[in-house]
Design an enzyme around this catalytic site. Sequence first.
Site, mmCIF file in Angstrom:
data_model
loop_
_atom_site.group_PDB
_atom_site.id
_atom_site.type_symbol
_atom_site.label_atom_id
_atom_site.label_comp_id
_atom_site.label_asym_id
_atom_site.label_seq_id
_atom_site.Cartn_x
_atom_site.Cartn_y
_atom_site.Cartn_z
ATOM 1 N N GLU A 1 -0.129 -3.233 4.620
ATOM 2 C CA GLU A 1 -1.269 -2.294 4.665
ATOM 3 C C GLU A 1 -1.380 -1.597 6.019
ATOM 4 O O GLU A 1 -1.079 -2.186 7.042
ATOM 5 C CB GLU A 1 -2.565 -3.083 4.459
ATOM 6 N N ASP A 2 -1.867 -0.355 5.991
ATOM 7 C CA ASP A 2 -2.069 0.374 7.250
ATOM 8 C C ASP A 2 -3.547 0.599 7.565
ATOM 9 O O ASP A 2 -3.858 1.155 8.615
ATOM 10 C CB ASP A 2 -1.384 1.752 7.196
ATOM 11 N N THR B 1 0.968 10.407 3.384
ATOM 12 C CA THR B 1 0.256 11.453 2.633
ATOM 13 C C THR B 1 -1.057 11.813 3.320
ATOM 14 O O THR B 1 -1.715 12.770 2.916
ATOM 15 C CB THR B 1 -0.008 11.014 1.171
ATOM 16 N N LYS C 1 -8.742 7.073 5.751
ATOM 17 C CA LYS C 1 -7.523 6.354 5.378
ATOM 18 C C LYS C 1 -7.844 5.098 4.579
ATOM 19 O O LYS C 1 -8.667 4.286 5.009
ATOM 20 C CB LYS C 1 -6.692 6.016 6.613
ATOM 21 N N ASP D 1 0.871 -1.160 0.000
ATOM 22 C CA ASP D 1 0.000 0.000 0.000
ATOM 23 C C ASP D 1 0.922 1.228 0.000
ATOM 24 O O ASP D 1 2.108 1.104 0.312
ATOM 25 C CB ASP D 1 -0.866 -0.056 1.273
ATOM 26 N N LEU D 2 0.404 2.395 -0.345
ATOM 27 C CA LEU D 2 1.276 3.577 -0.409
ATOM 28 C C LEU D 2 1.132 4.466 0.839
ATOM 29 O O LEU D 2 2.030 4.536 1.672
ATOM 30 C CB LEU D 2 0.958 4.380 -1.684
ATOM 31 N N ASP D 3 -0.047 5.102 0.964
ATOM 32 C CA ASP D 3 -0.249 6.035 2.074
ATOM 33 C C ASP D 3 -0.283 5.274 3.395
ATOM 34 O O ASP D 3 -1.088 4.360 3.574
ATOM 35 C CB ASP D 3 -1.573 6.796 1.861
ATOM 36 N N SER E 1 -2.472 0.571 -4.357
ATOM 37 C CA SER E 1 -2.968 1.743 -3.623
ATOM 38 C C SER E 1 -4.305 2.216 -4.167
ATOM 39 O O SER E 1 -4.586 2.071 -5.353
ATOM 40 C CB SER E 1 -1.934 2.876 -3.764
ATOM 41 N N ALA E 2 -5.114 2.814 -3.286
ATOM 42 C CA ALA E 2 -6.393 3.384 -3.717
ATOM 43 C C ALA E 2 -6.199 4.740 -4.386
ATOM 44 O O ALA E 2 -7.120 5.279 -4.986
ATOM 45 C CB ALA E 2 -7.309 3.551 -2.504
ATOM 46 N N LYS F 1 -11.108 -1.075 -1.902
ATOM 47 C CA LYS F 1 -10.865 -1.926 -0.733
ATOM 48 C C LYS F 1 -12.047 -1.747 0.211
ATOM 49 O O LYS F 1 -12.524 -0.616 0.339
ATOM 50 C CB LYS F 1 -9.574 -1.505 -0.014
HETATM 51 P P1 B16 Z 1 -6.454 10.045 -4.175
HETATM 52 P P2 B16 Z 1 -3.607 4.228 -0.025
HETATM 53 C C1 B16 Z 1 -5.409 6.197 -0.162
HETATM 54 O O1 B16 Z 1 -4.090 5.754 -0.338
HETATM 55 C C2 B16 Z 1 -5.476 7.124 1.040
HETATM 56 O O2 B16 Z 1 -5.178 6.415 2.230
HETATM 57 C C3 B16 Z 1 -6.881 7.696 1.152
HETATM 58 O O3 B16 Z 1 -6.945 8.587 2.251
HETATM 59 C C4 B16 Z 1 -7.233 8.420 -0.151
HETATM 60 O O4 B16 Z 1 -8.563 8.930 -0.098
HETATM 61 C C5 B16 Z 1 -7.093 7.442 -1.323
HETATM 62 O O5 B16 Z 1 -5.765 6.928 -1.349
HETATM 63 C C6 B16 Z 1 -7.396 8.103 -2.662
HETATM 64 O O6 B16 Z 1 -6.387 9.042 -2.944
HETATM 65 O O7 B16 Z 1 -7.389 11.151 -3.846
HETATM 66 O O8 B16 Z 1 -5.010 10.498 -4.313
HETATM 67 O O9 B16 Z 1 -6.892 9.261 -5.397
HETATM 68 O O10 B16 Z 1 -3.543 4.109 1.465
HETATM 69 O O11 B16 Z 1 -4.585 3.256 -0.659
HETATM 70 O O12 B16 Z 1 -2.236 4.196 -0.666
HETATM 71 MG MG MG Z 2 -2.871 3.183 3.279
#
Ligand code: B16
Ligand code: MG
Length: 219
Positions: free
Chosen positions: A169-170, A17, A45, A9-11, A114-115, A145
């Site tokens: 994953e977090d 972020t 998140k 996962d990224l964030d 990542s989302a 997810k």
């Molecule tokens: P974006 P992850 C997620 O990243 C974030 O945790 C979540 O807070 C955010 O809404 C989502 O990405 C979408 O991000 O607006 O940049 O498309 O944890 O899945 O890496």
């Molecule tokens: Mg995350």
Amino acid sequence: MNKIGVIFDLDGVIVDTAKYHFLAWKKLADDLGFEFTEEHNELLKGVSRVRSLEILLDIGKVTVSEERKQEFLVSKNEDYLSYITKMEADEILPGASELLDALDEAGIKYVLGSASKNAPLILKQIGLYDRFAGIVDGNSVSKAKPDPEVFLIGANKLGLEPSQCVVFEDAIAGIEAAKNANMVAVGIGDEKTLSEADYNFNNLTEVPGNFFTELTTLN
Ligand code: B16
Ligand code: MG
């Protein structure tokens, strides 16, 4: 489980972020005239951008047209981009670079799951884009997810069966997605919150050096 691959996962795992998402969502809430706290931000998140907006509007008890929602999504992302386009390699979370080095040395491939639709940009900003064997982000999935789609596409990119994949994953939704995909789930962060994970670490510096070799010897 002789051969394994890793999906990150990224964030919350590679970078933090969430603090920039918070600032951008808070600006929207301020403009709409209600309070949005860091505690509220926890609910966003790992959640997609569209779903995050729905949660935020629920918090403020605000009802708006679809057209307004689209405008909010665009302006929030513009604010968010103003932060992430300034990111540099020093924002890589502790232990992440070392873990990627160890995986490279062990010949274990890894992809991103990542989302975020901004994931490729963030990885380029911090200089890790070329390290990943593949990137699955918010642009590549139709289901968020805890649906396993993002990680199943990741397994495909690794050329492995889901059961051979280890997900870092977090977020609770991300751990659920990994389990729904029949993968090994590693929770990064609060162990109580991520109690569904197969393994838990507070951060990536805590992952033992022999973690992946131990996994490959498991049946
Ligand atoms: P974006 P992850 C997620 O990243 C974030 O945790 C979540 O807070 C955010 O809404 C989502 O990405 C979408 O991000 O607006 O940049 O498309 O944890 O899945 O890496
Ligand atoms: Mg995350």
